[in-house]
Scaffold this motif. Structure first.
Motif, PDB file in Angstrom:
ATOM      1  N   SER A 119      24.590 -20.538  22.380  1.00  0.00           N
ATOM      2  CA  SER A 119      23.284 -20.639  22.989  1.00  0.00           C
ATOM      3  C   SER A 119      22.791 -22.052  23.020  1.00  0.00           C
ATOM      4  CB  SER A 119      22.045 -19.605  22.260  1.00  0.00           C
ATOM      5  OG  SER A 119      22.030 -20.321  20.895  1.00  0.00           O
ATOM      6  N   GLN A 120      21.637 -22.293  23.857  1.00  0.00           N
ATOM      7  CA  GLN A 120      21.424 -23.689  23.942  1.00  0.00           C
ATOM      8  C   GLN A 120      20.074 -23.826  23.736  1.00  0.00           C
ATOM      9  OE1 GLN A 120      23.906 -25.602  27.147  1.00  0.00           O
ATOM     10  NE2 GLN A 120      23.649 -23.516  27.789  1.00  0.00           N
ATOM     11  N   LEU A 121      19.297 -25.402  23.996  1.00  0.00           N
ATOM     12  CA  LEU A 121      18.048 -25.489  23.521  1.00  0.00           C
ATOM     13  C   LEU A 121      16.999 -24.474  23.986  1.00  0.00           C
ATOM     14  CD1 LEU A 121      16.073 -27.539  22.031  1.00  0.00           C
ATOM     15  CD2 LEU A 121      16.057 -28.814  24.445  1.00  0.00           C
ATOM     16  N   GLU A 122      17.139 -24.224  25.440  1.00  0.00           N
ATOM     17  CA  GLU A 122      16.099 -23.356  26.102  1.00  0.00           C
ATOM     18  C   GLU A 122      16.233 -21.984  25.570  1.00  0.00           C
ATOM     19  OE1 GLU A 122      18.537 -25.521  27.331  1.00  0.00           O
ATOM     20  OE2 GLU A 122      18.544 -24.548  29.774  1.00  0.00           O
ATOM     21  N   ASP A 123      17.515 -21.542  24.792  1.00  0.00           N
ATOM     22  CA  ASP A 123      17.504 -20.041  24.458  1.00  0.00           C
ATOM     23  C   ASP A 123      16.740 -20.198  22.930  1.00  0.00           C
ATOM     24  OD1 ASP A 123      20.807 -20.500  25.336  1.00  0.00           O
ATOM     25  OD2 ASP A 123      19.381 -18.819  26.397  1.00  0.00           O
ATOM     26  N   VAL A 182      14.356 -22.135  22.463  1.00  0.00           N
ATOM     27  CA  VAL A 182      12.801 -22.162  22.690  1.00  0.00           C
ATOM     28  C   VAL A 182      12.423 -20.702  23.049  1.00  0.00           C
ATOM     29  CG1 VAL A 182      11.213 -22.806  24.473  1.00  0.00           C
ATOM     30  CG2 VAL A 182      12.847 -24.519  23.351  1.00  0.00           C
ATOM     31  N   ASN A 183      13.121 -19.904  23.950  1.00  0.00           N
ATOM     32  CA  ASN A 183      12.814 -18.768  24.152  1.00  0.00           C
ATOM     33  C   ASN A 183      12.533 -17.662  22.892  1.00  0.00           C
ATOM     34  OD1 ASN A 183      12.469 -19.599  27.128  1.00  0.00           O
ATOM     35  ND2 ASN A 183      14.737 -18.846  27.294  1.00  0.00           N
ATOM     36  N   CYS A 184      13.310 -17.834  22.472  1.00  0.00           N
ATOM     37  CA  CYS A 184      13.592 -17.093  21.155  1.00  0.00           C
ATOM     38  C   CYS A 184      12.190 -17.226  20.225  1.00  0.00           C
ATOM     39  CB  CYS A 184      14.796 -17.341  20.286  1.00  0.00           C
ATOM     40  SG  CYS A 184      14.787 -15.841  18.883  1.00  0.00           S
ATOM     41  N   ALA A 220      18.146 -32.844  21.397  1.00  0.00           N
ATOM     42  CA  ALA A 220      17.849 -31.450  21.926  1.00  0.00           C
ATOM     43  C   ALA A 220      17.045 -30.777  20.899  1.00  0.00           C
ATOM     44  CB  ALA A 220      18.940 -30.774  22.584  1.00  0.00           C
ATOM     45  N   GLN A 244      19.045 -27.387  19.373  1.00  0.00           N
ATOM     46  CA  GLN A 244      20.556 -27.091  19.736  1.00  0.00           C
ATOM     47  C   GLN A 244      21.339 -28.181  18.802  1.00  0.00           C
ATOM     48  OE1 GLN A 244      21.818 -27.193  23.812  1.00  0.00           O
ATOM     49  NE2 GLN A 244      24.027 -27.048  23.373  1.00  0.00           N
TER      50      GLN A 244
END
Lengths: 632, 632
Positions: free
Chosen positions: A422-426, A428-430, A544, A561
């Motif tokens: 998973s990455q930064l956006e993941d 943030v979404n979590c 990140a 991340q």
């Protein structure tokens, strides 16, 4: 209970579903499985507020919140009733006699005619017979905000024993419709007092009503008996349960990270060391622990000084010339100086040898290297993410910050997670999903407590929780955040707003509270502002990482991340001058089967502030620890 | 990822339930919410073992458990296929060229005729063209025991990059029916390699198969990649979840007890002290920290010595008689001795002052009194039980035991609870219910992992869990236990069996393992064998405590009814010579509104031993801490 009852442990509970024998009628509400009492919530939070249970015999346990007493003329109870009142086991002899006085009065009246003066003649110690009284107790057992009214006749127990706030009672009685019109529909008419835990009213710190929360902090072991703190703790419990429910639903595994660690996860210096050497032991140790060579040197120097003194005296005695004696005296002085210097050097050397880390410790400590109470579990969680996928941990973390802060204490509860692939956006979404889930949960499951705190503490709490649960969050980069602050001329800050400055808590809160007036996610910080393990972006300047700031509460979540590339991570460790040997195991994760991972830390105690409208974490932590203060 | 992608965080996930655009066909299995990959368990643990998903395109991430390689003669792929293979982003330049070689071969064949020698003449560096290979990877992502087979053509990635155990891969491909007959029904045909995290095969500690669990202990950060440890951790996670489910269902509130505490809950001496003074700091501190008066004294003595030297020199210079000079020298020597004595005394005094507890600490430590990492949270929980009813805590506890033990470590996870208005039998019943619930839960929810550990670790595990879940437990008093041991002539013990002896772990295990062969509850111990807070029975000799011993595992649960009577508790504290001031707050609970409470501690790590068939807690704790060993 008599010892013969305890000699043979018999499980007297009926298996669930079976009827109890007809002698004791089965109540509609079941007693708690591990107590004879019925939990108040199961009575009072029913749709009919318990009215349908009128006529039920049951046992209630709890603590007195308030009480009032009415003096009544009423027929004196029969002796049967008095016998059935039972023998309270925790009263003194005087109290037992007092409870029997109405019975004795009956006898006197029958045999001795009416009027108090007859009693006086016959029984001088009964000169002042108490009038029969009805006591109305408001009882709470900590299961809900509402209290149950218990009606107690003074023949059962002297009112003075039970009326004070904080008294503990266990009472058997019959539920009946409330005798007093009002919001209460049901009350318990006491028939037997099974237990009383009295209060020393003069000394009990919670005797008054509506004690402010900051005063309650000094009484951490009592304060959950107040409605406010009890509500806060029930909300806290609900949030804890909701957190774990979220992770369970999303297939995260719970992994306990070690509290005792030798890894400094953030390269910070504000740590609590863990040792088996008490202060007494570490300081009583002889600070001059000299090795053989050095001690020989010092001893021989001292012996030499003694010898020189003798020589001077010999010189004097034998009439040597004064120059010789003067020279000898100077020599003594120099040698003495040397002795002092040697002693000082030895102390330093001994201290230094004992202070070396990562070497066999000669000082008898438990572990061979310095160990701390962990600041963060994210590094350890990463290793489990790189095997099990999605993992989280929820527990205590420690920071020896000596500054006073309403949002930060030495020991706090943190929720941390790491996700592989998973990455930064993941992340943030979590983080967004977790926060929304928790706010929605507490709105759904804690309505009674939220109503109470919204009246007592913060009237905006319901709206704020709702807006987080369903509203959108603002997402801006650090660069945009700085630009917004620069453009905002309405406010002066202590620092000059420019690209590159750290975004302090104050600035972050301003952005969330004043500029956007909703939760804000700021991401892609300058890499210098973030820990060593955060992945450096391709621009080489930003990292990140993200922070999630909630209005009124502050920075609730910090995430990132993580740097999965071995060379980059190794450089960062070197760049920041961190002790590489501490992080070898962490670098190993990049040497062998590295994966992209991202995760975050959520400050659970701030979440409880968020959901209760309070301002100081000391009011939402069961036993808060503060710098410089003694603790229990 | 390119920085431009990260500059604007956009939530690209479809809201649940919405169809993705037709260009990318929506898979039947959904990707994990915070990653592009699909979790293997959702494929492999289906009733059809995933067969119904054949044809789905999806992304799989995980680590290589094993692999094999087949060299195949097969038609060289078209350039389209090679282009679609994508550019792996984590390879070196050499590897990229290697992956393109088949394409170049095509060109050469077209323009240069058949046969390798033509290639040699045209392109010397291509002298040794690799044969096309098919690599079969067994991939695990930690979500289940089963692995997924991924079929990778060497044109996508050089086999040496991905074949080693521990390699991390993220692969996009199409699910297809397994090409190999056997227990596997489904496999993934790789089309794009999205990520590779290579392994230094020579150094990777988990390269071999079936490494024994005791060897794995040295690699705590990697070992969860093995199937055994992953199963253990999944079972551990299930037990953790089940524990909290039990408490939630029975209306217990979760209350965090403080880890940093000044209360010694068991009067034991094996504690970890918590301090902000590092070993370096405590020993580097100048041990001669003198107060003003003493330092003036020493300084003035030293000044006096210097002055006396000067006087002697003056005497010499002015030709004073030798008796005067001799007297002056003697005086110097005595004064110097005095100076040394003063210095030594100051050091002792300073050490002693700093070692006093419960007084303002002059040494700059964080808290003014000695603080420890908590041994047990039950005392703090009691205060919350006396307000909220039923409470529990689940977290780390610390004991600085220097002995090696397979069942006990310095840091362990404990489940503790306290219940108001309850007695010994209630605590025993609750302990019984918890244990049965947890065994039943893990049997129902962890069947795949239990099957695996029963084959790999302990074939009796399923029967043992089942018998605890549904069978009865033996309940005997301490006195009966001693009698049983005396009667049992089949075994010799190290101690003489007699009433009054402590029931050691060895004796308790013998009773459960050999005499009754099922869980045993022993209650009513001699009061001297139990902590100060346990309620003394009416016989004055025994205490209302119990232990629950499980065969093969040992003493899993220790519980008690607590002393609610102020006078009795105060006497016990005095009797055991405990520092009363530490327990004032605890005595307060008896002064004001005392209730009968009972509770217990459950050693969670032993529970995990119970459910996995392992023998050593270091194998079930993610990052175990041992006496005398360095830790990360």
């Amino acid at each position: 209970m008599a010892s013969d009852q305890q000699e043979h442990l018999v499980d007297q509970r009926q298996p669930e579903g079976q009827e109890q024998p007809a002698v004791a009628k089965m109540p509609v509400t079941a007693p708690s499985r591990y107590s004879s009492r019925v939990i108040l919530k199961t009575i009072l939070n029913r749709n009919d507020n318990g009215l349908g249970l009128a006529g039920e015999r049951l046992v209630i346990g709890g603590w007195v919140k308030s009480s009032k007493e009415l003096t009544k003329e009423e027929p004196v109870k029969t002796s049967d009733a008095l016998v059935n009142a039972g023998t309270p086991t925790d009263f003194t002899c005087a109290e037992v006699i007092q409870s029997r006085i109405p019975f004795l009065r009956t006898i006197i009246k029958v045999f001795g005619g009416q009027g108090n003066n007859v009693h006086d003649k016959l029984h001088p110690f009964m000169a002042k017979l108490p009038q029969p009284k009805i006591v109305y107790l408001q009882i709470s057992d900590g299961s809900c905000v509402q209290t149950l009214q218990i009606v107690v006749h003074s023949s059962l127990v002297p009112p003075s024993q039970i009326m004070f706030t904080g008294t503990c009672v266990l009472v058997e009685g019959i539920l009946q419709q409330s005798s007093v019109k009002g919001k209460r529909v049901i009350e318990l008419k006491a028939e037997r007092i099974l237990h009383v835990g009295t209060v020393d009213h003069a000394k009990y710190p919670l005797s008054r009503k509506r004690i402010p929360v900051d005063e309650l902090r000094d009484h951490a072991h009592f304060r959950a008996r107040t409605t406010t703190v009890a509500s806060v703790m029930r909300i806290r419990n609900a949030l804890s349960h909701a957190t774990r429910t979220f992770f369970h639903n999303n297939r995260f595994l719970n992994v306990e990270v070690p509290i005792i660690t030798a890894t400094d996860s953030e390269g910070s210096s504000e740590k609590f060391y863990v040792t088996t050497l008490s202060g007494h032991q570490t300081k009583m140790k002889n600070p001059i622990s000299m090795d053989d060579a050095a001690s020989v040197t010092l001893r021989s120097v001292k012996a030499s000084i003694a010898e020189k003194h003798r020589q001077v005296e010999e010189l004097m005695r034998t009439g040597s010339n004064k120059e010789a004696v003067a020279a000898a005296l100077q020599d003594i002085r120099k040698t003495d100086d040397l002795a002092h210097q040697l002693e000082a050097r030895e102390r330093l050397r001994a201290d230094h040898a004992n202070a070396k880390t990562n070497e066999p410790n000669v000082s008898n400590d438990f572990f061979p290297c310095e160990t701390y109470s962990t600041v963060s579990g994210r590094l350890h969680l990463e290793s489990y993410a790189c095997a099990l996928g999605n993992v989280y941990s929820f527990g205590p973390r420690f920071r020896a910050e000596r500054s006073e802060s309403k949002k930060s204490l030495p020991e706090m509860s943190m929720v941390e997670l790491e996700m592989a692939f998973s990455q930064l956006e993941d992340a943030v979404n979590c983080a967004t999903d977790v926060l929304k889930f928790l706010c929605a949960w507490v709105l759904e499951h804690c309505s009674e407590d939220l109503m109470f705190v919204s009246k007592r503490l913060d009237s905006t709490i319901l709206d704020r929780l709702q807006s987080i649960a369903v509203g959108s969050f603002e997402k801006i980069s650090y660069a945009e955040a700085i630009n917004n602050l620069k453009k905002d001329t309405g406010r002066k800050f202590d620092v000059k707003i420019d690209h590159g400055i750290p975004l302090s808590e104050e600035l972050q809160c301003y952005i969330a509270d004043e500029i956007y007036k909703r939760p804000v996610i700021i991401y892609n910080y300058p890499k210098e502002h973030k820990p060593f393990y955060v992945r450096v972006n391709d621009d080489g300047k930003t990292a990140a990482a993200f922070d999630l700031i909630v209005p009124k509460v502050g920075t609730l979540i910090r995430g990132s991340q993580n740097e999965e590339r071995f060379n980059m991570l190794e450089s960062r460790i070197k760049e920041l001058n961190l002790p590489k040997n501490q992080y070898e195991w962490y670098l190993d994760l990049r040497r062998h089967g590295t994966a992209r991972t991202s995760g975050f830390s959520l400050v659970f105690d701030l979440l409880v502030l968020q959901a209760t409208g309070l301002n100081d974490v000391r009011d939402v932590i069961p036993f808060p620890r503060s710098f410089g203060k003694a603790c229990n």
